[in-house]
Design a protein around this motif. Structure first.
Motif, PDB file in Angstrom:
ATOM      1  N   GLN A   1      -7.716   5.592  -6.985  1.00 56.02           N
ATOM      2  CA  GLN A   1      -5.381   5.022  -6.587  1.00 56.02           C
ATOM      3  C   GLN A   1      -5.841   4.258  -7.827  1.00 56.02           C
ATOM      4  O   GLN A   1      -4.069   4.304  -8.441  1.00 56.02           O
ATOM      5  CB  GLN A   1      -5.809   3.728  -5.574  1.00 56.02           C
ATOM      6  CG  GLN A   1      -5.604   4.587  -4.138  1.00 56.02           C
ATOM      7  CD  GLN A   1      -4.536   5.124  -4.372  1.00 56.02           C
ATOM      8  OE1 GLN A   1      -3.832   5.586  -2.563  1.00 56.02           O
ATOM      9  NE2 GLN A   1      -4.026   5.384  -4.914  1.00 56.02           N
TER      10      GLN A   1
ATOM     11  N   HIS B   1       0.533  -1.160  -0.349  1.00 55.05           N
ATOM     12  CA  HIS B   1      -0.415   0.302   0.014  1.00 55.05           C
ATOM     13  C   HIS B   1       0.774   1.140  -0.098  1.00 55.05           C
ATOM     14  O   HIS B   1       2.493   1.049   0.678  1.00 55.05           O
ATOM     15  CB  HIS B   1      -1.259  -0.247   1.236  1.00 55.05           C
ATOM     16  CG  HIS B   1       0.145   0.276   2.497  1.00 55.05           C
ATOM     17  ND1 HIS B   1       0.095   0.905   2.935  1.00 55.05           N
ATOM     18  CD2 HIS B   1       0.065  -0.871   3.588  1.00 55.05           C
ATOM     19  CE1 HIS B   1       0.806   1.111   4.205  1.00 55.05           C
ATOM     20  NE2 HIS B   1       0.833  -0.289   4.193  1.00 55.05           N
ATOM     21  N   SER B   2       0.469   2.243  -0.430  1.00 56.14           N
ATOM     22  CA  SER B   2       0.821   3.602  -0.250  1.00 56.14           C
ATOM     23  C   SER B   2       0.815   4.782   1.189  1.00 56.14           C
ATOM     24  O   SER B   2      -0.058   4.171   2.460  1.00 56.14           O
ATOM     25  CB  SER B   2       0.264   4.108  -1.276  1.00 56.14           C
ATOM     26  OG  SER B   2      -0.465   4.471  -1.226  1.00 56.14           O
ATOM     27  N   HIS B   3       1.305   5.518   0.975  1.00 59.39           N
ATOM     28  CA  HIS B   3       1.188   6.581   2.278  1.00 59.39           C
ATOM     29  C   HIS B   3      -0.333   7.312   1.767  1.00 59.39           C
ATOM     30  O   HIS B   3      -0.756   7.491   2.546  1.00 59.39           O
ATOM     31  CB  HIS B   3       2.130   7.740   1.628  1.00 59.39           C
ATOM     32  CG  HIS B   3       4.078   7.875   1.964  1.00 59.39           C
ATOM     33  ND1 HIS B   3       4.221   7.392   0.648  1.00 59.39           N
ATOM     34  CD2 HIS B   3       4.053   6.787   3.107  1.00 59.39           C
ATOM     35  CE1 HIS B   3       5.567   7.159   1.515  1.00 59.39           C
ATOM     36  NE2 HIS B   3       5.160   7.365   2.430  1.00 59.39           N
TER      37      HIS B   3
ATOM     38  N   TYR C   1       0.316  -2.632  -5.774  1.00 61.70           N
ATOM     39  CA  TYR C   1      -0.419  -2.489  -4.422  1.00 61.70           C
ATOM     40  C   TYR C   1      -1.968  -1.468  -4.686  1.00 61.70           C
ATOM     41  O   TYR C   1      -2.262  -1.452  -4.460  1.00 61.70           O
ATOM     42  CB  TYR C   1       0.290  -1.421  -4.161  1.00 61.70           C
ATOM     43  CG  TYR C   1       1.036   0.229  -4.348  1.00 61.70           C
ATOM     44  CD1 TYR C   1       0.244   0.252  -5.061  1.00 61.70           C
ATOM     45  CD2 TYR C   1       1.863   0.855  -3.504  1.00 61.70           C
ATOM     46  CE1 TYR C   1       0.682   1.892  -5.147  1.00 61.70           C
ATOM     47  CE2 TYR C   1       2.429   1.789  -3.310  1.00 61.70           C
ATOM     48  CZ  TYR C   1       1.908   2.382  -4.402  1.00 61.70           C
ATOM     49  OH  TYR C   1       2.767   3.910  -4.840  1.00 61.70           O
ATOM     50  N   GLN C   2      -1.749  -1.385  -6.254  1.00 59.38           N
ATOM     51  CA  GLN C   2      -3.430  -0.434  -6.138  1.00 59.38           C
ATOM     52  C   GLN C   2      -4.202  -1.087  -6.160  1.00 59.38           C
ATOM     53  O   GLN C   2      -5.415  -0.800  -5.711  1.00 59.38           O
ATOM     54  CB  GLN C   2      -3.237   0.754  -7.422  1.00 59.38           C
ATOM     55  CG  GLN C   2      -1.937   0.898  -7.753  1.00 59.38           C
ATOM     56  CD  GLN C   2      -1.929   2.299  -7.120  1.00 59.38           C
ATOM     57  OE1 GLN C   2      -2.487   2.669  -5.976  1.00 59.38           O
ATOM     58  NE2 GLN C   2      -0.989   3.278  -7.942  1.00 59.38           N
TER      59      GLN C   2
ATOM     60  N   THR D   1      -1.082   5.486 -11.090  1.00 62.81           N
ATOM     61  CA  THR D   1       0.367   5.173 -11.793  1.00 62.81           C
ATOM     62  C   THR D   1      -0.089   5.484 -12.864  1.00 62.81           C
ATOM     63  O   THR D   1       1.024   5.599 -13.559  1.00 62.81           O
ATOM     64  CB  THR D   1       0.373   3.689 -11.258  1.00 62.81           C
ATOM     65  OG1 THR D   1       0.373   2.975  -9.824  1.00 62.81           O
ATOM     66  CG2 THR D   1       1.845   3.062 -11.647  1.00 62.81           C
TER      67      THR D   1
ATOM     68  N   ASP E   1      10.368   4.138   3.285  1.00 62.44           N
ATOM     69  CA  ASP E   1      10.152   4.925   1.628  1.00 62.44           C
ATOM     70  C   ASP E   1      10.551   6.337   1.750  1.00 62.44           C
ATOM     71  O   ASP E   1      10.103   7.594   1.110  1.00 62.44           O
ATOM     72  CB  ASP E   1       9.288   4.424   1.114  1.00 62.44           C
ATOM     73  CG  ASP E   1       8.822   5.033   0.549  1.00 62.44           C
ATOM     74  OD1 ASP E   1       9.428   5.011  -1.063  1.00 62.44           O
ATOM     75  OD2 ASP E   1       8.016   6.053  -0.738  1.00 62.44           O
TER      76      ASP E   1
END
Lengths: 586, 586
Positions: free
Chosen positions: B170, A249-251, B60-61, B174, A360
């Motif tokens: 989300q 997952h992301s921030h 990860y999306q 990318t 990260d």
């Protein structure tokens, strides 16, 4: 406008290239090997990028094709060498990649009527019959000899030798160089990253968002895997090439949560299915208190960020068997790590094993070491075997230099996620492959230049790699086609192609011929197979291991020797003198 | 294997995206604006690269989408800003590009069954109902607000604001960042090359062979044209975008000839059709003798290379009206130039006007000046008006620095062919666009970082460019959505987003709102048009001309100011303090 139509019909045209629709495609067979080519085409399939069509070339290739055609010279038998002059990234080796895409390109090389019309519109001065000629051509009369994909290669030695009617082979120059240049560059870059990271680390390619366009990204994923990476974040690349996918997952995911109240369903079944935990969130909170109260950890942890805790708990509920959290959204040591540990310990209570964390930002050496200490302390404090070995992933603007620096400082990172610098080849964004005429109608040709490094090596050649007693390659040698092959155990003189004084006798232990026939193949010259990606990757790894370590080392690597036979040496210099005008100083 | 199928079905799937086959495509309309989106999709057409599909995103999306879906959070209304933090190439401006491709991407965003199966295979831990959810989504509930493509933009100001269900938006992160990053980088690079070359020079993009993959090349051609180039060598880009094509012949063409005997048909009709010259080759030879005998030229010329002379004569017979020769295969001044002049003068006898020459090696300043002298001498010696003004093209590893150096040394080059350094953005191969969550369910979010430059600016925002009395833009300002717009003639306080002491009052002469609705549009928020490439190119040129020159100059450019309103400033700092943990020094 014609170009609007082009954009629309491009998508339609692609369907024709699909092997599954082969039956409806027009038959090719203009050349002597027509039917063979058609069969081979069905076998190799279409290029990965449907935009790699016969129009993907420079305008001047068509100007030249027309001039050749006007002079009746278009069918002259030409031999071109594709090679590069200098290894990239200050190194002394290159990994050759892109061959399969070139073979797919020529297997499907054919102009559509739409493309012919376009060419007519931009070259109105050309006679109609020329466009009939273009309509008829394909690559059944073209022969491609190549070093196998994934091989370690060196400057000046032809990676490919392409032969056939001069006008057709010229049209292939630009797409071939395009398909080889970046492929070889990024594969080499990946191999260099693998070399500096070492065999035991996991390397993941995370470059999709920063790559140079969609297929800059897709080829990067393919070729980084070839060069020794283990996985990619790029889902389409996973789909197209079977490369393992990674990503958590992301921030934004973390900051999308405000509090633990946002988790409606808090139940989680034990891993063994035996029972259900009704309130996983409370379990997490309990563990957070225990961590905060633990003597061995007390000094480290204060209050943690509750958005982050909620995001972690929620993510763990979705992926209890593979929980991996990004821990630097707020503060790694004060918030991310304790929050992660609380969730991981709660999962452990239910029989799950968390995977680890990703860093990260910040000082990756320091943070990974401090994180490892906490993991070990928790293992000891709560008696959770294996907790100390949790995976630590790092992913912040990494490259060869930063990994090297981390190694020197000491760190506890197990896996690296590498993006921008890897896929854009930031430290050297292009490889200079060229495609030079070396013979036409059996007459050798040379390209001169005031810069000796740019003089081409004439003649249709065969190329060999000579191995020494210890199994390492010693030298590559190019010979004229008419010469006998070097043989194991027989002494041969290897000469520098341009410098008279540089020469050495070699008695090879083993001799490997480098160029193999990849297109179209025939009964006496069987077509070499295009192996699957995983096999090419293994070849690359093996080739790098076979190389003498001083050719690969990062600092001051030793150049590998590339030579020509005595006969070829003589001939180069005869031709050179013949073509060069004699100067007159004034 | 599944990935082999993927490669085969990719080509087939593309056909479904073609607007001309719209009728057979499954209807979209899952969201409230379904039918509108379907109409818009038909209007905008498919992405240029058919590989830009919904799978072109990071793994990860999908992990996040699943976690959101599991927590019932997937439809939460999220607002993301796409922006960059630092201008590239050491400059103080960036040109925004890639918008049209983003809109094409979302207009066609939809998972195929094949893609769903693949996702299921790589995410076996996810519930089946999640894949039903994925099957149903498209971008009809997503809104895109953007600065127009081709605008000059600055760090921190959102280039795009993307709103909609968090899980869907989300998934777009990318591909959007991929489609914007390289597009904006290479457009900016092209604009910088145009700036240093000056308006009067012809700039041609020659980068296809060295670009990062096929669409690294195709996008480079598109965006270099947008940034101010005049033409490309890339035929497919000419076909797709209507960019003018340029290209003549290569060194291989020259060395493919051995002698003048290889020209079978030597006839050439006069330009006006009045008569036929029976032996053009003899005419060329006569001119070569005249040149060699001419007093004003005698010192320069000795014997020339006959392969080259044959190649030039043959090429002129194919292209008598546009003869342009590459003159450095053997020796520019001793062979290439006299051979070219002989052919050009022979053409002149028949009423044609040669175009000029191309230099691809050596000292371009010196050679272009010497060549110009010869052209002038010939104009005078043989009384051929205009011969002195023949076009001199240069094309050897050029970039901003070398063109600047040429300008300083003085040169006679009229046209530059630029490849490697331009298209790979060699001096900085990546732009760092990011996509940050700024609000969810109307609650503003901030992303903190130990590096202040990486702290995100929270809140759904509106952005304005304020112009001064002289017509130059003075400052960009971001305000909260609820605030009143700045107005011309009204004083407004502009604050640095992070530094308390940096602020200034501005009374704008003119106010321009930066973000416009590009997707999906509605009756009250009409969808802004996607203009044709040529119009975007003009916008780019105009925007650069409107900028104060000190922001654009190569050396020590002045940073352009980017600010926030007083209200937004207060709010950022309130949120920052709220989220950041208080440290404890030990």
């Amino acid at each position: 406008a014609s170009h609007a139509t082009a954009q629309r019909t491009l998508a339609e045209a692609f369907a024709l290239q699909s092997p599954s629709m082969e039956a409806t495609a027009p038959s090719v067979g203009a050349g002597a090997n027509g039917s063979l080519a058609a069969a081979a085409r069905a076998q190799v399939g279409p290029p990965t990028n449907p935009m790699a069509t016969a129009l993907l070339t420079d305008q001047y290739q068509f100007s030249m094709a027309y001039a050749y055609w006007k002079a009746g010279k278009h069918a002259d038998h030409a031999v071109f060498d594709l090679y590069f002059r200098k290894n990239p990234f200050g190194g002394e080796f290159t990994v050759f990649a892109g061959l399969e895409e070139c073979i797919k390109f020529i297997a499907n090389f054919k102009f559509t009527e739409d493309e012919i019309s376009f060419l007519q519109s931009v070259m109105p001065m050309c006679e109609d019959a020329f466009f009939d000629y273009l309509r008829g051509i394909d690559c059944s009369d073209v022969e491609v000899y190549s070093i196998p994909e994934g091989s370690v290669v060196f400057p000046k030695v032809p990676l490919m030798r392409v032969e056939g009617p001069v006008a057709v082979v010229q049209l292939l120059e630009t797409p071939f160089v395009n398909l080889i240049n970046y492929a070889s560059l990024v594969t080499t870059n990946a191999a260099r990253h693998r070399h500096v990271a070492g065999k035991s680390k996991v390397l993941m390619e995370f470059g999709l968002r920063r790559a140079q366009g969609p297929d800059g990204a897709i080829s990067a994923s393919k070729y980084c895997f070839m060069g020794g990476f283990d996985a990619t974040s790029n889902v389409l690349a996973g789909h197209l090439f079977g490369i393992p996918l990674r990503g958590t997952h992301s921030h934004a995911y973390v900051s999308s949560y405000m509090s633990l109240d946002e988790i409606p369903d808090r139940t989680l079944r034990n891993k063994d299915g035996s029972k259900i935990c009704k309130d996983f969130v409370s379990l997490v909170k309990e563990w957070l208190c225990k961590i905060q109260a633990a003597d061995s950890l007390r000094n480290v942890f204060g209050d943690t960020n509750q958005s982050e805790l909620a995001a972690f708990a929620s993510y763990a509920l979705a992926f209890p068997s593979s929980f991996l959290a990004l821990v630097d959204t707020y503060d790694v040591m004060r918030s991310g790590i304790p929050n992660f540990c609380a969730v991981a310990l709660a999962l452990h209570d239910l029989g799950y094993k968390a995977s680890g964390i990703r860093l990260d930002s910040g000082d990756l050496a320091y943070l990974s070491i401090e994180t490892r200490k906490v993991f070990h302390a928790i293992e000891k404090e709560f008696n959770i075997p294996g907790f100390g070995k949790m995976v630590i992933t790092a992913s912040n603007d990494l490259n060869e230099e930063t990994i090297d620096a981390l190694n020197k400082q000491g760190h506890e990172v197990d896996a690296f996620g590498i993006g921008t610098y890897l896929v854009t080849c930031y430290s050297q964004a292009a490889l200079g492959c060229v495609f030079k005429l070396v013979e036409i109608n059996s007459r050798p040709r040379i390209k001169l230049s005031e810069d000796v490094a740019k003089v081409s090596i004439p003649c249709k050649k065969r190329c060999f790699r000579l191995y020494g007693k210890e199994g390492y390659p010693l030298v590559d040698i190019m010979i004229r086609e008419s010469e006998p092959s070097p043989k194991a155990g027989e002494r041969i003189l290897c000469r520098h192609p341009f410098l008279e004084s540089k020469r050495a006798y070699v008695v090879p232990q083993h001799v490997e011929e480098l160029l193999h026939c990849y297109w179209p193949g025939s009964s006496d010259k069987p077509r070499a197979e295009l192996p699957p990606l995983l096999k090419i990757r293994s070849r690359c790894m093996q080739q790098l291991e076979k190389l003498r370590p001083d050719h690969i080392r990062r600092l001051n690597p030793t150049p590998y020797k590339v030579s020509v036979s005595a006969k070829l040496y003589e001939f180069i210099h005869y031709l050179w003198l013949n073509e060069a005008p004699v100067g007159e100083l004034q």
